[in-house]
Design a protein around this motif. Sequence first.
Motif, PDB file in Angstrom:
ATOM      1  N   TYR A   1      -3.559  -4.556  13.641  1.00 24.76           N
ATOM      2  CA  TYR A   1      -2.174  -4.332  14.071  1.00 24.76           C
ATOM      3  C   TYR A   1      -2.102  -4.000  15.574  1.00 24.76           C
ATOM      4  O   TYR A   1      -1.079  -4.226  16.211  1.00 24.76           O
ATOM      5  CB  TYR A   1      -1.528  -3.199  13.260  1.00 24.76           C
ATOM      6  CG  TYR A   1      -1.417  -3.464  11.764  1.00 24.76           C
ATOM      7  CD1 TYR A   1      -0.973  -4.695  11.283  1.00 24.76           C
ATOM      8  CD2 TYR A   1      -1.727  -2.483  10.833  1.00 24.76           C
ATOM      9  CE1 TYR A   1      -0.850  -4.928   9.913  1.00 24.76           C
ATOM     10  CE2 TYR A   1      -1.604  -2.707   9.459  1.00 24.76           C
ATOM     11  CZ  TYR A   1      -1.171  -3.928   9.014  1.00 24.76           C
ATOM     12  OH  TYR A   1      -1.056  -4.148   7.655  1.00 24.76           O
TER      13      TYR A   1
ATOM     14  N   CYS B   1       0.814  -1.217   0.000  1.00 26.70           N
ATOM     15  CA  CYS B   1       0.000   0.000   0.000  1.00 26.70           C
ATOM     16  C   CYS B   1       0.850   1.270   0.000  1.00 26.70           C
ATOM     17  O   CYS B   1       0.396   2.309  -0.446  1.00 26.70           O
ATOM     18  CB  CYS B   1      -0.899   0.031   1.225  1.00 26.70           C
ATOM     19  SG  CYS B   1      -2.182  -1.222   1.200  1.00 26.70           S
TER      20      CYS B   1
ATOM     21  N   SER C   1      -1.939   6.867   0.668  1.00 33.32           N
ATOM     22  CA  SER C   1      -0.918   6.332   1.575  1.00 33.32           C
ATOM     23  C   SER C   1       0.243   7.317   1.671  1.00 33.32           C
ATOM     24  O   SER C   1       0.740   7.809   0.667  1.00 33.32           O
ATOM     25  CB  SER C   1      -0.428   4.969   1.093  1.00 33.32           C
ATOM     26  OG  SER C   1       0.123   5.055  -0.201  1.00 33.32           O
TER      27      SER C   1
ATOM     28  N   TRP D   1       9.445  11.644  13.401  1.00 36.29           N
ATOM     29  CA  TRP D   1       8.456  11.078  14.321  1.00 36.29           C
ATOM     30  C   TRP D   1       9.169  10.291  15.428  1.00 36.29           C
ATOM     31  O   TRP D   1      10.209   9.674  15.192  1.00 36.29           O
ATOM     32  CB  TRP D   1       7.539  10.100  13.590  1.00 36.29           C
ATOM     33  CG  TRP D   1       6.633  10.658  12.553  1.00 36.29           C
ATOM     34  CD1 TRP D   1       6.909  11.597  11.601  1.00 36.29           C
ATOM     35  CD2 TRP D   1       5.273  10.257  12.325  1.00 36.29           C
ATOM     36  NE1 TRP D   1       5.812  11.813  10.808  1.00 36.29           N
ATOM     37  CE2 TRP D   1       4.791  11.002  11.226  1.00 36.29           C
ATOM     38  CE3 TRP D   1       4.408   9.341  12.932  1.00 36.29           C
ATOM     39  CZ2 TRP D   1       3.494  10.859  10.731  1.00 36.29           C
ATOM     40  CZ3 TRP D   1       3.125   9.199  12.441  1.00 36.29           C
ATOM     41  CH2 TRP D   1       2.669   9.953  11.361  1.00 36.29           C
TER      42      TRP D   1
ATOM     43  N   ALA E   1      -2.718  10.199  13.353  1.00 39.46           N
ATOM     44  CA  ALA E   1      -1.569  10.825  12.700  1.00 39.46           C
ATOM     45  C   ALA E   1      -0.749  11.618  13.719  1.00 39.46           C
ATOM     46  O   ALA E   1      -1.179  11.829  14.850  1.00 39.46           O
ATOM     47  CB  ALA E   1      -2.048  11.741  11.577  1.00 39.46           C
TER      48      ALA E   1
ATOM     49  N   ILE F   1       0.211   3.260  13.670  1.00 37.14           N
ATOM     50  CA  ILE F   1      -0.012   1.886  13.186  1.00 37.14           C
ATOM     51  C   ILE F   1      -1.163   1.214  13.939  1.00 37.14           C
ATOM     52  O   ILE F   1      -1.990   0.528  13.341  1.00 37.14           O
ATOM     53  CB  ILE F   1       1.284   1.041  13.328  1.00 37.14           C
ATOM     54  CG1 ILE F   1       2.402   1.620  12.450  1.00 37.14           C
ATOM     55  CG2 ILE F   1       1.032  -0.424  12.966  1.00 37.14           C
ATOM     56  CD1 ILE F   1       3.769   0.957  12.661  1.00 37.14           C
TER      57      ILE F   1
ATOM     58  N   SER G   1      -8.457   7.930   0.624  1.00 29.23           N
ATOM     59  CA  SER G   1      -7.258   8.124   1.441  1.00 29.23           C
ATOM     60  C   SER G   1      -6.047   7.901   0.546  1.00 29.23           C
ATOM     61  O   SER G   1      -6.119   7.167  -0.438  1.00 29.23           O
ATOM     62  CB  SER G   1      -7.245   7.167   2.639  1.00 29.23           C
ATOM     63  OG  SER G   1      -7.267   5.820   2.216  1.00 29.23           O
TER      64      SER G   1
HETATM   65  C1  HEC Z   1      -4.258  -1.637   2.840  1.00 29.63           C
HETATM   66  C2  HEC Z   1      -3.266  -0.591   2.642  1.00 29.63           C
HETATM   67  C3  HEC Z   1      -2.292  -0.326   3.780  1.00 29.63           C
HETATM   68  C4  HEC Z   1      -1.500  -1.239   4.441  1.00 29.63           C
HETATM   69  C5  HEC Z   1      -1.426  -2.742   4.246  1.00 29.63           C
HETATM   70  C6  HEC Z   1      -0.714  -0.492   5.380  1.00 29.63           C
HETATM   71  N1  HEC Z   1      -1.009   0.840   5.305  1.00 29.63           N
HETATM   72 FE1  HEC Z   1      -0.198   2.315   6.445  1.00 29.63          FE
HETATM   73  N2  HEC Z   1      -1.543   3.637   5.668  1.00 29.63           N
HETATM   74  C7  HEC Z   1      -2.362   3.411   4.567  1.00 29.63           C
HETATM   75  C8  HEC Z   1      -3.078   4.648   4.239  1.00 29.63           C
HETATM   76  C9  HEC Z   1      -4.041   4.825   3.089  1.00 29.63           C
HETATM   77  C10 HEC Z   1      -2.696   5.605   5.202  1.00 29.63           C
HETATM   78  C11 HEC Z   1      -3.155   7.060   5.309  1.00 29.63           C
HETATM   79  C12 HEC Z   1      -4.570   7.161   5.844  1.00 29.63           C
HETATM   80  C13 HEC Z   1      -5.054   8.588   5.927  1.00 29.63           C
HETATM   81  O1  HEC Z   1      -4.297   9.516   5.579  1.00 29.63           O
HETATM   82  O2  HEC Z   1      -6.191   8.812   6.370  1.00 29.63           O
HETATM   83  C14 HEC Z   1      -1.703   4.940   6.071  1.00 29.63           C
HETATM   84  C15 HEC Z   1      -1.046   5.549   7.147  1.00 29.63           C
HETATM   85  C16 HEC Z   1       0.090   5.045   7.770  1.00 29.63           C
HETATM   86  C17 HEC Z   1       0.938   5.779   8.706  1.00 29.63           C
HETATM   87  C18 HEC Z   1       0.739   7.221   9.132  1.00 29.63           C
HETATM   88  C19 HEC Z   1       1.712   8.082   8.360  1.00 29.63           C
HETATM   89  C20 HEC Z   1       1.363   9.546   8.256  1.00 29.63           C
HETATM   90  O3  HEC Z   1       2.172  10.305   7.658  1.00 29.63           O
HETATM   91  O4  HEC Z   1       0.280   9.959   8.731  1.00 29.63           O
HETATM   92  C21 HEC Z   1       1.951   4.930   9.075  1.00 29.63           C
HETATM   93  C22 HEC Z   1       3.099   5.224  10.029  1.00 29.63           C
HETATM   94  C23 HEC Z   1       1.738   3.675   8.384  1.00 29.63           C
HETATM   95  N3  HEC Z   1       0.598   3.788   7.609  1.00 29.63           N
HETATM   96  C24 HEC Z   1       2.564   2.579   8.486  1.00 29.63           C
HETATM   97  C25 HEC Z   1       2.207   1.313   8.002  1.00 29.63           C
HETATM   98  C26 HEC Z   1       2.894   0.092   8.369  1.00 29.63           C
HETATM   99  C27 HEC Z   1       4.132  -0.004   9.227  1.00 29.63           C
HETATM  100  C28 HEC Z   1       2.203  -0.935   7.786  1.00 29.63           C
HETATM  101  C29 HEC Z   1       2.444  -2.421   7.917  1.00 29.63           C
HETATM  102  C30 HEC Z   1       2.459  -2.936   9.288  1.00 29.63           C
HETATM  103  C31 HEC Z   1       1.127  -0.339   7.012  1.00 29.63           C
HETATM  104  N4  HEC Z   1       1.158   1.014   7.187  1.00 29.63           N
HETATM  105  C32 HEC Z   1       0.214  -1.056   6.247  1.00 29.63           C
HETATM  106  C33 HEC Z   1      -2.509   2.204   3.900  1.00 29.63           C
HETATM  107  C34 HEC Z   1      -1.959   0.983   4.313  1.00 29.63           C
END
Ligand code: HEC
Length: 278
Positions: free
Chosen positions: A256, A181, A213, A227, A241, A236, A211
């Motif tokens: 998670y 993602c 990523s 951070w 945020a 996580i 949203s």
């Molecule tokens: C299914 C897709 C998906 C997966 C799998 C995923 N993420 Fe995300 N993640 C996102 C999205 C989309 C956002 C932002 C959501 C929003 O802005 O509202 C996000 C946000 C985050 C943030 C916040 C960062 C910020 O700048 O705000 C972190 C840290 C993060 N993810 C780490 C991880 C980690 C580590 C894993 C694996 C354990 C993971 N993500 C797995 C889609 C995913």
Amino acid sequence: MKMVFGIVLALSVSPAAAETLVERGAYLVNSVMVCHNCHTPRGPQGLDMSRALSGGQTFDEPAFKVTGSNITPDKDTGIGNWTDAELKHLLASGIRPNGTKVAPIMPTEFYTVLTARDLDALAAYLRSVPAVRHETPAPEYKIPLKPETPTYAGKQAAEAELADKLARGRYLLTIAHCLECHTPEGPSAVHDFAAASGKGGRTFKGPWGESISPNITPDPVAGLGQWSDDEIKRAITQGIARDGHKLKPPMAYAGYATMTAQDLDAIVAFLRTLPPRG
Ligand code: HEC
Ligand code: HEC
């Protein structure tokens, strides 16, 4: 002799190694690999756990239209007729018993690293969940897809490697498919793993609206470089945020949240070693 051996063994095994296969499988499915996110039906209140793993979301993309399959042991609509070997082969290769390959939404390219024990654990747990009768639509494949090689995926890991914190973090980040993602896609939905792994920028549309990523590399401006560990962990596990606003799906924050503190530490430590991408 046997007694002595037994005592030595009991002292040397870690709590993780004392888990049964079914317990380990439950942990992987529910907390790390978050299979529910795609394989459990969603209602207005979120995931419908009364029908857990009986088939989930439909992904309608230019290349295919597929639905998270029923992976309960129901014999007619689930995977009750698959052998353990067939299931483990599917997980590590994406190839079904009938020789067809699943669409890459099912993140099997990341599952190539799964240890032999974790594959056994996944099979043992999936056999133990309640069978739910629920027919999902047949997949439609529109164009042939290019095979992808995600960052950190590759050959099967050995259990012994995972004692090292960073190696464990790399393994968990891989099977949790974080970089699936968090890596942008180029034309024809192929991820740019070579140049932009972890850089973010993928758009996800759903009932939550939209949203995008974010960048999760250690870049100090674009990514997580400034951070604290606790801020990263809060994002996580609670979907909050750095500035306190609520993050949207589809990231499976609640799944998670049930990871062990040790595993979460390992993931955060490893995240800090990703090549920064501005
Ligand atoms: C299914 C897709 C998906 C997966 C799998 C995923 N993420 Fe995300 N993640 C996102 C999205 C989309 C956002 C932002 C959501 C929003 O802005 O509202 C996000 C946000 C985050 C943030 C916040 C960062 C910020 O700048 O705000 C972190 C840290 C993060 N993810 C780490 C991880 C980690 C580590 C894993 C694996 C354990 C993971 N993500 C797995 C889609 C995913
Ligand atoms: C990001 C979404 C996603 C995640 C996470 C995911 N899957 Fe899937 N999976 C799918 C989709 C979509 C399909 C159907 C693909 C197709 O039909 O081509 C699928 C197919 C499968 C199949 C093949 C079933 C059949 O009848 O052909 C199995 C088995 C499976 N997944 C098990 C799992 C397990 C176990 C996990 C967690 C360890 C998991 N999946 C995680 C999306 C996902």
